[in-house]
Structure formats: C-alpha cells, structure tokens
Scaffold this motif. Structure first.
Motif, PDB file in Angstrom:
ATOM      1  N   PRO A 141       0.812  -1.223   0.000  1.00  0.00           N
ATOM      2  CA  PRO A 141       0.000   0.000   0.000  1.00  0.00           C
ATOM      3  C   PRO A 141       0.844   1.271   0.000  1.00  0.00           C
ATOM      4  CG  PRO A 141      -0.110  -1.103   2.139  1.00  0.00           C
ATOM      5  CD  PRO A 141       0.547  -2.048   1.203  1.00  0.00           C
ATOM      6  N   TYR A 142       2.048   1.202   0.561  1.00  0.00           N
ATOM      7  CA  TYR A 142       2.948   2.352   0.554  1.00  0.00           C
ATOM      8  C   TYR A 142       3.326   2.709  -0.884  1.00  0.00           C
ATOM      9  CZ  TYR A 142       6.106   5.280   3.402  1.00  0.00           C
ATOM     10  OH  TYR A 142       6.719   6.313   4.050  1.00  0.00           O
ATOM     11  N   VAL A 143       3.684   1.693  -1.661  1.00  0.00           N
ATOM     12  CA  VAL A 143       3.994   1.909  -3.078  1.00  0.00           C
ATOM     13  C   VAL A 143       2.753   2.416  -3.808  1.00  0.00           C
ATOM     14  CG1 VAL A 143       4.669   0.785  -5.242  1.00  0.00           C
ATOM     15  CG2 VAL A 143       5.828   0.172  -3.117  1.00  0.00           C
ATOM     16  N   ALA A 144       1.596   1.860  -3.460  1.00  0.00           N
ATOM     17  CA  ALA A 144       0.343   2.281  -4.097  1.00  0.00           C
ATOM     18  C   ALA A 144       0.072   3.760  -3.862  1.00  0.00           C
ATOM     19  CB  ALA A 144      -0.821   1.442  -3.567  1.00  0.00           C
ATOM     20  N   SER A 145       0.407   4.270  -2.676  1.00  0.00           N
ATOM     21  CA  SER A 145       0.188   5.688  -2.388  1.00  0.00           C
ATOM     22  C   SER A 145       1.041   6.565  -3.297  1.00  0.00           C
ATOM     23  CB  SER A 145       0.496   5.991  -0.919  1.00  0.00           C
ATOM     24  OG  SER A 145       1.893   5.981  -0.665  1.00  0.00           O
ATOM     25  N   GLY A 146       2.259   6.104  -3.586  1.00  0.00           N
ATOM     26  CA  GLY A 146       3.116   6.851  -4.497  1.00  0.00           C
ATOM     27  C   GLY A 146       2.573   6.859  -5.909  1.00  0.00           C
ATOM     28  N   LEU A 147       2.082   5.711  -6.358  1.00  0.00           N
ATOM     29  CA  LEU A 147       1.507   5.643  -7.703  1.00  0.00           C
ATOM     30  C   LEU A 147       0.240   6.490  -7.794  1.00  0.00           C
ATOM     31  CD1 LEU A 147       1.965   1.830  -8.493  1.00  0.00           C
ATOM     32  CD2 LEU A 147       3.440   3.747  -9.131  1.00  0.00           C
ATOM     33  N   ALA A 148      -0.518   6.535  -6.691  1.00  0.00           N
ATOM     34  CA  ALA A 148      -1.721   7.381  -6.668  1.00  0.00           C
ATOM     35  C   ALA A 148      -1.346   8.849  -6.819  1.00  0.00           C
ATOM     36  CB  ALA A 148      -2.493   7.161  -5.362  1.00  0.00           C
ATOM     37  N   ALA A 149      -0.232   9.247  -6.195  1.00  0.00           N
ATOM     38  CA  ALA A 149       0.227  10.637  -6.315  1.00  0.00           C
ATOM     39  C   ALA A 149       0.578  10.969  -7.763  1.00  0.00           C
ATOM     40  CB  ALA A 149       1.439  10.853  -5.411  1.00  0.00           C
ATOM     41  N   ILE A 150       1.206  10.026  -8.458  1.00  0.00           N
ATOM     42  CA  ILE A 150       1.529  10.231  -9.875  1.00  0.00           C
ATOM     43  C   ILE A 150       0.250  10.362 -10.694  1.00  0.00           C
ATOM     44  CG2 ILE A 150       2.574   9.165 -11.914  1.00  0.00           C
ATOM     45  CD1 ILE A 150       4.637   7.881 -10.064  1.00  0.00           C
ATOM     46  N   GLY A 151      -0.713   9.495 -10.412  1.00  0.00           N
ATOM     47  CA  GLY A 151      -1.989   9.552 -11.136  1.00  0.00           C
ATOM     48  C   GLY A 151      -2.696  10.882 -10.948  1.00  0.00           C
ATOM     49  N   LYS A 152      -2.714  11.396  -9.705  1.00  0.00           N
ATOM     50  CA  LYS A 152      -3.341  12.687  -9.420  1.00  0.00           C
ATOM     51  C   LYS A 152      -2.639  13.808 -10.169  1.00  0.00           C
ATOM     52  CE  LYS A 152      -5.086  11.696  -4.757  1.00  0.00           C
ATOM     53  NZ  LYS A 152      -5.030  12.115  -3.339  1.00  0.00           N
ATOM     54  N   LEU A 153      -1.323  13.726 -10.223  1.00  0.00           N
ATOM     55  CA  LEU A 153      -0.538  14.778 -10.863  1.00  0.00           C
ATOM     56  C   LEU A 153      -0.909  14.914 -12.339  1.00  0.00           C
ATOM     57  CD1 LEU A 153       1.827  16.806 -10.990  1.00  0.00           C
ATOM     58  CD2 LEU A 153       3.334  14.855 -11.396  1.00  0.00           C
ATOM     59  N   PHE A 154      -0.837  13.829 -13.076  1.00  0.00           N
ATOM     60  CA  PHE A 154      -1.089  13.894 -14.514  1.00  0.00           C
ATOM     61  C   PHE A 154      -2.566  14.120 -14.835  1.00  0.00           C
ATOM     62  CE2 PHE A 154       3.078  11.818 -14.631  1.00  0.00           C
ATOM     63  CZ  PHE A 154       3.684  12.533 -15.642  1.00  0.00           C
ATOM     64  N   ILE A 349       7.864  16.550  -7.975  1.00  0.00           N
ATOM     65  CA  ILE A 349       6.847  15.717  -7.327  1.00  0.00           C
ATOM     66  C   ILE A 349       7.023  14.261  -7.747  1.00  0.00           C
ATOM     67  CG2 ILE A 349       4.373  15.257  -7.132  1.00  0.00           C
ATOM     68  CD1 ILE A 349       3.874  18.223  -7.443  1.00  0.00           C
ATOM     69  N   LEU A 350       7.287  14.069  -9.029  1.00  0.00           N
ATOM     70  CA  LEU A 350       7.566  12.709  -9.500  1.00  0.00           C
ATOM     71  C   LEU A 350       8.801  12.147  -8.806  1.00  0.00           C
ATOM     72  CD1 LEU A 350       6.972  12.927 -13.362  1.00  0.00           C
ATOM     73  CD2 LEU A 350       5.562  11.778 -11.663  1.00  0.00           C
ATOM     74  N   ALA A 351       9.821  13.012  -8.644  1.00  0.00           N
ATOM     75  CA  ALA A 351      11.052  12.581  -7.984  1.00  0.00           C
ATOM     76  C   ALA A 351      10.771  12.143  -6.554  1.00  0.00           C
ATOM     77  CB  ALA A 351      12.078  13.723  -8.001  1.00  0.00           C
ATOM     78  N   ALA A 352       9.967  12.934  -5.842  1.00  0.00           N
ATOM     79  CA  ALA A 352       9.636  12.599  -4.464  1.00  0.00           C
ATOM     80  C   ALA A 352       8.914  11.255  -4.384  1.00  0.00           C
ATOM     81  CB  ALA A 352       8.765  13.700  -3.862  1.00  0.00           C
ATOM     82  N   THR A 353       8.031  11.045  -5.324  1.00  0.00           N
ATOM     83  CA  THR A 353       7.267   9.801  -5.337  1.00  0.00           C
ATOM     84  C   THR A 353       8.133   8.613  -5.715  1.00  0.00           C
ATOM     85  OG1 THR A 353       5.266  11.019  -5.943  1.00  0.00           O
ATOM     86  CG2 THR A 353       5.268   8.654  -6.359  1.00  0.00           C
ATOM     87  N   MET A 354       8.898   8.768  -6.784  1.00  0.00           N
ATOM     88  CA  MET A 354       9.702   7.652  -7.278  1.00  0.00           C
ATOM     89  C   MET A 354      10.839   7.292  -6.341  1.00  0.00           C
ATOM     90  SD  MET A 354       9.800   8.058 -11.429  1.00  0.00           S
ATOM     91  CE  MET A 354      10.681   9.607 -11.432  1.00  0.00           C
ATOM     92  N   SER A 355      11.407   8.294  -5.655  1.00  0.00           N
ATOM     93  CA  SER A 355      12.530   8.013  -4.769  1.00  0.00           C
ATOM     94  C   SER A 355      12.122   7.143  -3.593  1.00  0.00           C
ATOM     95  CB  SER A 355      13.150   9.323  -4.255  1.00  0.00           C
ATOM     96  OG  SER A 355      12.197  10.057  -3.519  1.00  0.00           O
ATOM     97  N   THR A 356      10.859   7.176  -3.236  1.00  0.00           N
ATOM     98  CA  THR A 356      10.368   6.294  -2.179  1.00  0.00           C
ATOM     99  C   THR A 356       9.885   4.971  -2.756  1.00  0.00           C
ATOM    100  OG1 THR A 356       9.698   8.169  -0.834  1.00  0.00           O
ATOM    101  CG2 THR A 356       8.709   6.061  -0.303  1.00  0.00           C
ATOM    102  N   ALA A 357       9.132   5.035  -3.835  1.00  0.00           N
ATOM    103  CA  ALA A 357       8.567   3.815  -4.411  1.00  0.00           C
ATOM    104  C   ALA A 357       9.657   2.846  -4.873  1.00  0.00           C
ATOM    105  CB  ALA A 357       7.654   4.171  -5.581  1.00  0.00           C
ATOM    106  N   ASP A 358      10.744   3.380  -5.470  1.00  0.00           N
ATOM    107  CA  ASP A 358      11.802   2.476  -5.933  1.00  0.00           C
ATOM    108  C   ASP A 358      12.469   1.753  -4.764  1.00  0.00           C
ATOM    109  OD1 ASP A 358      13.397   4.518  -4.869  1.00  0.00           O
ATOM    110  OD2 ASP A 358      14.039   5.272  -6.812  1.00  0.00           O
ATOM    111  N   SER A 359      12.706   2.493  -3.658  1.00  0.00           N
ATOM    112  CA  SER A 359      13.332   1.878  -2.483  1.00  0.00           C
ATOM    113  C   SER A 359      12.419   0.836  -1.859  1.00  0.00           C
ATOM    114  CB  SER A 359      13.665   2.957  -1.450  1.00  0.00           C
ATOM    115  OG  SER A 359      14.536   3.917  -1.990  1.00  0.00           O
TER     116      SER A 359
END
Length: 510
Positions: A141-154, A349-359
């Motif tokens: 779900p943590y990764v899902a929250s990051g992907l949700a942030a990307i979806g909201k952005l675009f 914003i993408l950087a913030a999201t991806m830097s957590t999701a990748d880890s």
C-alpha cells in the motif's frame, strides 16, 4: 493542448527518459550479485547515503501531504509532524546507523529480515518469515500511495486518465529498479533529492510573489483563527480555531519513532562503504530534512494566500494535496521558459514519489526473493536465478500496487501514515533491542513483531475511533506494546546462547 502544457509535458518526458537511461547505465556497471543488487556492494559514499535515505523517506508527502495539511488547517498538524520527523532522522543516524552497519557486516546480512534472524542465531527462519510478511503487507500500500500521487498529478494537469498515469509511473519505476538495483536506486535518489529541493525553493518564491509579497502572506495567515498557532488549528468549515491539545501533539511527534523501523531507510546504513562516514551523512541528512520540511509547511501557508487573492481556486479535502501542482500550473501561464520551470517543479513531485517507491519495491523484492524463497522455503537459487526472481518480484509487487491505487480519491498522507506506523511499531522496537539489549532473545523479538503488527490494526480500526484520549496516532501505542512484549517475553524465556552474546559483545566493543 496549450503551448504551456506541451512544454510541461516535454520537460517531464525528458526527465523520465533520463531517469530510465541513468538507471539502466548504472545497472550495467553494478556488481551482478545479491549483495550488489540489494546493497550496491556496500560501496555508497556519505552524500549518497544521506540524500538517498532522506529522499526515500520523504516520498510524496513532502511535496503533497505536508503542504496539503498546512493549507487545510494551518501549521499545527504539519509542523508537529515535521518536528517529530526531524528529531527521528537525527536519532536514527546517531543511534542506529553505525551499529547496524557494523553488525550487518559481521553477520553477512544484506536485508533487514536476514539481519534480525542472524542476530538471534535462527535455525528455523520464523523471524525471517514474519519480517518478510510484514514488509510485503505494509510496503505494497505504501507503493500504491506513491503511484496514486503520480496519477493525481497527470490527471489534474493534463486531464490524463488516472489509471493510465498510474501505469506509466509504475513502468518507469520498474524499469530502472529492476535493472539497476540498489546502486541505481541510491544514485537516482540523490538526483531526485536535488530536484525536490529546487522545486520547493522555486515554488515558494513564486507563490509569495503571486500572493502579493511576504507581508500579504502573513497578514492572510493571521486573519485565519488558529492558522499560525502550534496549540490551535483552523477549522475551514466553521472558520474558527479549535484547540490542538497535548494528545494530538504527542500523536504527531510520534512520527519520529517510525524511523527506527523503516527497512528502506535502514538498509542505507548497511550499504555505506565506511561506518566512519556516517557522521557526515548524519549532518547532511539532518540539515536537509529540517530545511525541506519547513519550506513544505510554508508552501501550504503561501498556497492558501494565493487562493485568497483568486490566483488559484480554494482547495478542499484531498485536493489540498495538489497545491504545488496548482501553483506550478499558474507559473506555466507566463511563457515557455516559466512553463519549462513548472515542468521541472512537477518533475520534483515525481522525484519525491519515485525516490520512495523504488526503495520500497527493492526492499519488498529482497524480502520475497532473498528471505522467503531461499530462506523460508529453502529453494536454492543460483546467482542468475536469484537476480531473475528479484526482478520478477519487483514487477509483481508493482502490479499489485497499481490495483490498490485504483481509487483517485485516496488520501496520500493517510496511506503513508498507516504504512509508516506499521513499520515503526514492528521493526522499530525489534531493531533497537537487537542493537542495544544483550538479554533480548528470539522469542521476545517474535512476540514484539507480532504484537506490534496486530496492535496497529487494533488501535487504528477499533480503539482510535473511540476518540478522546484514545485518538492517538497508532504508531505510539503499538510501539510501546511491542517493546513491552519483547522485554517481558525475553525475560520469561531462556537467555540467548553464549555464542550469540559473544558476537554482540564483539560488535559493541569496537
């Protein structure tokens, strides 16, 4: 599509292409082994260690969650959370980092579950299994929250289909994480932390100008009852101040406890090339986290002032998390160059999201392929097979996260809050006892992991809804319960074996 939108999209696409290219190139040069894939061969420098740890920690709540909280109700919630996180960052580097690096090398452990298991000399990998399950349960779900942030952005910027944007973000993250492993992730985290910093600085200056200057920003904030108070909060529906009591302050400060149990942050300590360099890493990380979160809180204040003068619409509910997106969109209307700058901000914003999701993907992958497949099920893999399973695991977890991110109305901050509590209350007490308490034993750690995980759900869904004195962030009571469980069970069961104690003494004597 307007010329500004085209410029923004082109900037973001170029950024994503650079991310993929850099990750792949680093991956081609990386050591082709489990230690190389999960720890970068323990060769990370102090700057990369510090900024990778903080970038993987901050995630989308730095550029979306914290500004959104400050925009919605003022400084109290966001600031007390930020203070707790700053203190937690410093103490984690001070207390845990050096000892974990030394101990993990001694035990030849390359993941957090394997470290805890080897620390207590497990023959049957029960702790490893429990740890791996916890990682998978809370990281997805943590990764899902990051992907949700990307979806909201675009979706908010270009009107893209929300799920299509989520899938595109997942594909980019999968591409460099699965190929480059830890080295690619850590290096990209460093680059992304720089982009995040620049995005924060540019947007706060632009926002102040749009609001009419610093005096106008502060005058507006002071006109909202409780907005600038640390002991009151602004209620937007009633337009009045509400008390922000001691319980809520402690609840928000408790976020700092989470650092002791974050696998994707702790693994950075294990990967540094020399434990002596952790002093430099601690200083860099502490300064960056204080400045970046202070600016993030201030952006929420500035954003509300910009709304008050009609430059951006007033935001409500989960849409408050898009305040930086709205400001960047406003900036893009001033010409092509400002639109390119806006694109760089949105890339932040993408950087913030991806830097957590990748880890998180990498940590979850290691939990499954290294700990579950090989240690729990006893399936022996060659080095090549191990790498293949690790990469396939990254893909599978990302796909599951895509489905969990299907709700565009999900609140990024709330999802991150729950996952953060889960890790903090399970691994936090276990790691502290493993590193500092000689008498702790295998049975106690197992009890702590289970009690911490169960209490997160019990407090979140059964106790906290009662309100009043029970309205405390679930991390704190669960952390306390897990710690008590470890102490009580350890003292009621046999002391650890002599050889385990000898290793503990040897590590701590250095």
């Amino acid at each position: 599509m307007t010329s500004a939108q085209i410029a923004i999209m082109a900037t973001i696409i170029i950024y994503l292409c650079l991310v993929i290219f850099t990750g792949v190139m680093i991956g081609r040069r990386s050591k082709k082994s489990a230690e190389g894939f999960y720890l970068g061969g323990r060769g990370m420098g102090p700057l990369v260690t510090a900024m990778s740890a903080e970038a993987s920690d901050m995630s989308s709540y730095l550029l979306m969650g914290i500004p959104g909280l400050a925009y919605l109700s003022g400084v109290a919630d966001a600031s007390w959370t930020a203070i707790g996180l700053a203190v937690g960052t410093y103490l984690n580097f001070l207390l845990v980092a050096r000892r974990l690096r030394r101990y993990s090398v001694k035990l030849d452990a390359i993941t957090i579950p394997s470290f805890i298991s080897k620390r207590y000399g497990e023959r049957k990998p029960v702790i490893m299994c429990i740890s791996a399950v916890i990682i998978l349960v809370f990281f997805v779900p943590y990764v899902a929250s990051g992907l949700a942030a990307i979806g909201k952005l675009f979706n908010s910027l270009f009107g893209w289909d929300y799920m299509m944007a989520v899938i595109v973000g997942a594909v980019v993250i999968i591409s460099y994480t699965s190929v480059g492993g830890f080295s690619a992730v850590a290096t990209m985290d460093l680059i992304q932390s720089i982009i995040m910093t620049l995005a924060l600085c540019v947007i706060v200056v632009f926002g102040v100008v749009q609001a009419g200057g610093m005096d106008a920003v502060m005058d507006h904030a002071r006109s909202l009852p409780g907005f600038l108070s640390f002991v009151e909060t602004y209620n937007v529906s009633s337009g009045s101040a509400e008390p922000y009591g001691f319980i809520r302050i402690i609840s928000m400060m408790a976020w700092g406890l989470g650092y002791f149990g974050m696998p994707h942050i702790l693994v950075r300590f294990m990967a540094i090339r020399d434990e002596k360099e952790l002093v430099t890493s601690r200083r860099i990380a502490s300064v960056w986290v204080v400045i970046s979160m202070a600016v993030a809180v201030f952006i929420g204040i500035v954003g509300h002032a910009v709304s008050s003068v009609g430059r951006i619409p007033f935001l409500e509910g989960s849409t408050t998390e898009t305040v930086i997106v709205r400001l960047a969109d406003l900036l893009s209307g001033y010409g092509i160059f400002p639109a390119i700058v806006a694109g760089c901000i949105l890339a932040g914003i993408l950087a913030a999201t991806m830097s957590t999701a990748d880890s998180q993907l990498l940590a979850a992958s290691s939990a499954f392929s290294e700990n579950v497949v090989q240690n729990v099920f006893g399936i022996k893999l060659t080095n090549k097979q191990n790498m293949l399973v690790a990469r396939l695991t990254v893909v599978v977890i990302a796909v599951i996260a895509i489905f969990l991110a299907a709700d565009p109305d999900s609140n990024v901050f709330q999802i991150v809050s729950f996952a953060w509590a889960g890790f903090g209350a399970t691994f936090g007490p276990a790691m502290l006892c493993a590193l500092f308490w000689k008498r702790s034993n295998r049975q106690g750690i197992m009890a702590g992991l289970v009690v911490g995980g169960v209490m997160i759900f019990v407090w979140k869904f059964a106790v906290r809804p009662q309100g009043g004195v029970f309205d405390i962030y679930e991390l704190l009571p669960a952390f306390i319960c897990a710690t008590v469980a470890i102490i009580v069970v350890s003292l009621l069961t046999p002391a650890p074996k002599k050889e385990i104690v000898e290793v503990f003494d040897e590590v701590n004597a250095q």
